[in-house]
Design a protein around this motif. Structure first.
Motif, PDB file in Angstrom:
ATOM      1  N   ARG A  20       3.515 -29.877  -0.380  1.00  0.00           N
ATOM      2  CA  ARG A  20       2.239 -29.380  -0.912  1.00  0.00           C
ATOM      3  C   ARG A  20       1.414 -28.670   0.162  1.00  0.00           C
ATOM      4  NH1 ARG A  20       1.992 -31.271  -5.926  1.00  0.00           N
ATOM      5  NH2 ARG A  20       3.099 -33.189  -6.421  1.00  0.00           N
ATOM      6  N   GLN A  21       1.764 -28.867   1.407  1.00  0.00           N
ATOM      7  CA  GLN A  21       1.038 -28.227   2.493  1.00  0.00           C
ATOM      8  C   GLN A  21       1.661 -26.887   2.890  1.00  0.00           C
ATOM      9  OE1 GLN A  21       1.096 -31.147   5.630  1.00  0.00           O
ATOM     10  NE2 GLN A  21       0.182 -32.737   4.352  1.00  0.00           N
ATOM     11  N   ILE A  22       2.941 -26.707   2.616  1.00  0.00           N
ATOM     12  CA  ILE A  22       3.636 -25.512   3.097  1.00  0.00           C
ATOM     13  C   ILE A  22       3.993 -24.533   1.984  1.00  0.00           C
ATOM     14  CG2 ILE A  22       4.547 -26.741   5.095  1.00  0.00           C
ATOM     15  CD1 ILE A  22       7.250 -26.913   3.673  1.00  0.00           C
ATOM     16  N   ASN A  23       3.655 -24.861   0.744  1.00  0.00           N
ATOM     17  CA  ASN A  23       3.951 -23.972  -0.378  1.00  0.00           C
ATOM     18  C   ASN A  23       2.660 -23.599  -1.099  1.00  0.00           C
ATOM     19  OD1 ASN A  23       7.019 -23.737  -0.621  1.00  0.00           O
ATOM     20  ND2 ASN A  23       6.749 -25.953  -0.444  1.00  0.00           N
ATOM     21  N   THR A  24       2.345 -22.315  -1.086  1.00  0.00           N
ATOM     22  CA  THR A  24       1.097 -21.803  -1.656  1.00  0.00           C
ATOM     23  C   THR A  24       1.391 -20.572  -2.510  1.00  0.00           C
ATOM     24  OG1 THR A  24      -0.197 -22.574   0.246  1.00  0.00           O
ATOM     25  CG2 THR A  24      -1.181 -20.837  -1.125  1.00  0.00           C
ATOM     26  N   PHE A  25       0.774 -20.514  -3.674  1.00  0.00           N
ATOM     27  CA  PHE A  25       0.907 -19.342  -4.538  1.00  0.00           C
ATOM     28  C   PHE A  25      -0.023 -18.232  -4.060  1.00  0.00           C
ATOM     29  CE2 PHE A  25      -0.838 -16.987  -8.232  1.00  0.00           C
ATOM     30  CZ  PHE A  25       0.319 -16.303  -8.586  1.00  0.00           C
ATOM     31  N   HIS A  26       0.487 -16.982  -4.094  1.00  0.00           N
ATOM     32  CA  HIS A  26      -0.290 -15.831  -3.637  1.00  0.00           C
ATOM     33  C   HIS A  26      -0.436 -14.829  -4.794  1.00  0.00           C
ATOM     34  CE1 HIS A  26       0.302 -17.382   0.405  1.00  0.00           C
ATOM     35  NE2 HIS A  26       1.604 -17.429   0.160  1.00  0.00           N
ATOM     36  N   PRO A  27      -1.601 -14.738  -5.417  1.00  0.00           N
ATOM     37  CA  PRO A  27      -1.794 -13.786  -6.521  1.00  0.00           C
ATOM     38  C   PRO A  27      -1.906 -12.354  -6.016  1.00  0.00           C
ATOM     39  CG  PRO A  27      -3.854 -14.869  -6.004  1.00  0.00           C
ATOM     40  CD  PRO A  27      -2.815 -15.522  -5.138  1.00  0.00           C
ATOM     41  N   SER A  28      -1.405 -11.432  -6.809  1.00  0.00           N
ATOM     42  CA  SER A  28      -1.548 -10.015  -6.466  1.00  0.00           C
ATOM     43  C   SER A  28      -2.684  -9.406  -7.290  1.00  0.00           C
ATOM     44  CB  SER A  28      -0.257  -9.257  -6.739  1.00  0.00           C
ATOM     45  OG  SER A  28      -0.079  -9.041  -8.128  1.00  0.00           O
ATOM     46  N   THR A  29      -3.255  -8.326  -6.771  1.00  0.00           N
ATOM     47  CA  THR A  29      -4.352  -7.667  -7.487  1.00  0.00           C
ATOM     48  C   THR A  29      -3.866  -7.095  -8.815  1.00  0.00           C
ATOM     49  OG1 THR A  29      -3.903  -5.718  -6.101  1.00  0.00           O
ATOM     50  CG2 THR A  29      -5.732  -7.123  -5.455  1.00  0.00           C
ATOM     51  N   ALA A  30      -2.627  -6.607  -8.853  1.00  0.00           N
ATOM     52  CA  ALA A  30      -2.095  -6.086 -10.119  1.00  0.00           C
ATOM     53  C   ALA A  30      -1.976  -7.202 -11.143  1.00  0.00           C
ATOM     54  CB  ALA A  30      -0.736  -5.427  -9.889  1.00  0.00           C
ATOM     55  N   ASP A  31      -1.525  -8.377 -10.708  1.00  0.00           N
ATOM     56  CA  ASP A  31      -1.284  -9.477 -11.648  1.00  0.00           C
ATOM     57  C   ASP A  31      -2.567 -10.093 -12.181  1.00  0.00           C
ATOM     58  OD1 ASP A  31       1.440  -9.197 -11.533  1.00  0.00           O
ATOM     59  OD2 ASP A  31       1.755 -10.799 -10.059  1.00  0.00           O
ATOM     60  N   ILE A  32      -3.651 -10.105 -11.377  1.00  0.00           N
ATOM     61  CA  ILE A  32      -4.888 -10.707 -11.899  1.00  0.00           C
ATOM     62  C   ILE A  32      -5.526  -9.804 -12.950  1.00  0.00           C
ATOM     63  CG2 ILE A  32      -5.326 -12.007  -9.782  1.00  0.00           C
ATOM     64  CD1 ILE A  32      -7.582 -10.016  -9.139  1.00  0.00           C
TER      65      ILE A  32
END
Length: 254
Positions: free
Chosen positions: A75-87
């Protein structure tokens, strides 16, 4: 036949006027960036002490024991990264387009395939998940079947095996596996329209939970995604679908 499932846990309610701000809909306690970027990308990072490892002698994936520290570190080393296109891309979960279904399926396949490659030091111990038209259609038929049966797996106590078997038989597959993530994509869970970022985050969190925190299901999700139990020499066709209850279906076929 291999089937498994998982459940959501929590959400976020923070507000902002920043146009690139992303409000997390995480249901699996895996973090997300709160700011979208143009070139965002995601991967799965393996925690120390992870219970699955590759045996270089047998050329197979083997299962050990998962210490709590490994789960916590995941849980400390895995993070979701949203893109501007996807939001800014809306998704109608009741009428998802084929292009969006393909994009989401490929996103999930890339995450799983990359993890397989990391664990095996790029040795092809099993075939990659491959998004195909047949698998996309089969996954869609699974979602339709769940819709027709009003099958909320958290209330029904498992998978709609009758639907899964019917789709399996109709396509003359030789094996199948389903992982299913709980209802994260409904109006009761998300305020406002569902976006591509919301769906990808739900996929990301679900796969992280299935891969790194699956002891309650005896690690059946992880085994599915790692190809354990499938014919290692046969093509693994893959498709993702979403039913009207917001449940995400990950379908693997041979």
């Amino acid at each position: 036949m291999i089937v498994s499932s998982t459940d959501p846990v929590a959400t976020s309610t923070k507000k902002t006027t920043d146009s690139n701000y992303y409000q997390s809909v995480d249901g699996f306690n895996y973090p997300s960036d709160d700011h979208a970027t143009p070139n965002a990308s995601d991967t799965l990072n393996i925690p120390a002490g992870y219970l699955f490892s590759f045996n270089a002698n047998t050329k197979k994936m083997v299962q050990g024991t998962a210490p709590d520290e490994s789960i916590d570190q995941s849980r400390q080393i895995n993070t979701f990264h949203p893109s501007t296109a996807d939001i800014n891309a809306k998704v109608n979960i009741n009428n998802i387009s084929t292009d969006q279904q393909r994009q989401l399926s490929q996103y999930a396949a890339n995450l799983v395939n990359d993890l397989r490659h990391k664990l095996a030091n790029n040795y092809p111990y099993t075939q990659d998940l491959t998004v195909t038209d047949r698998a996309l259609k089969a996954a869609t038929d699974v979602a339709i079947g769940y819709n027709n049966d009003n099958w909320d797996f958290t209330k029904k106590g498992g998978h709609d095996v009758s639907v899964l078997d019917d789709v399996f038989a109709a396509n003359s597959f030789s094996a199948y596996g389903e992982n299913i993530a709980g209802s994260l994509l409904t109006n009761s869970y998300i305020n406002g329209p569902v976006t591509m970022a919301n769906v990808k985050e739900s996929i990301y969190g679900a796969i992280c939970a299935m891969m790194f925190d699956d002891a309650s299901s005896d690690w059946g999700h992880a085994a599915n995604f790692l190809g354990i139990g499938f014919d290692s020499s046969a093509k693994q066709e893959f498709g993702v679908s979403i039913d009207k209850m917001g449940q995400i279906h990950f379908e693997i076929y041979q």
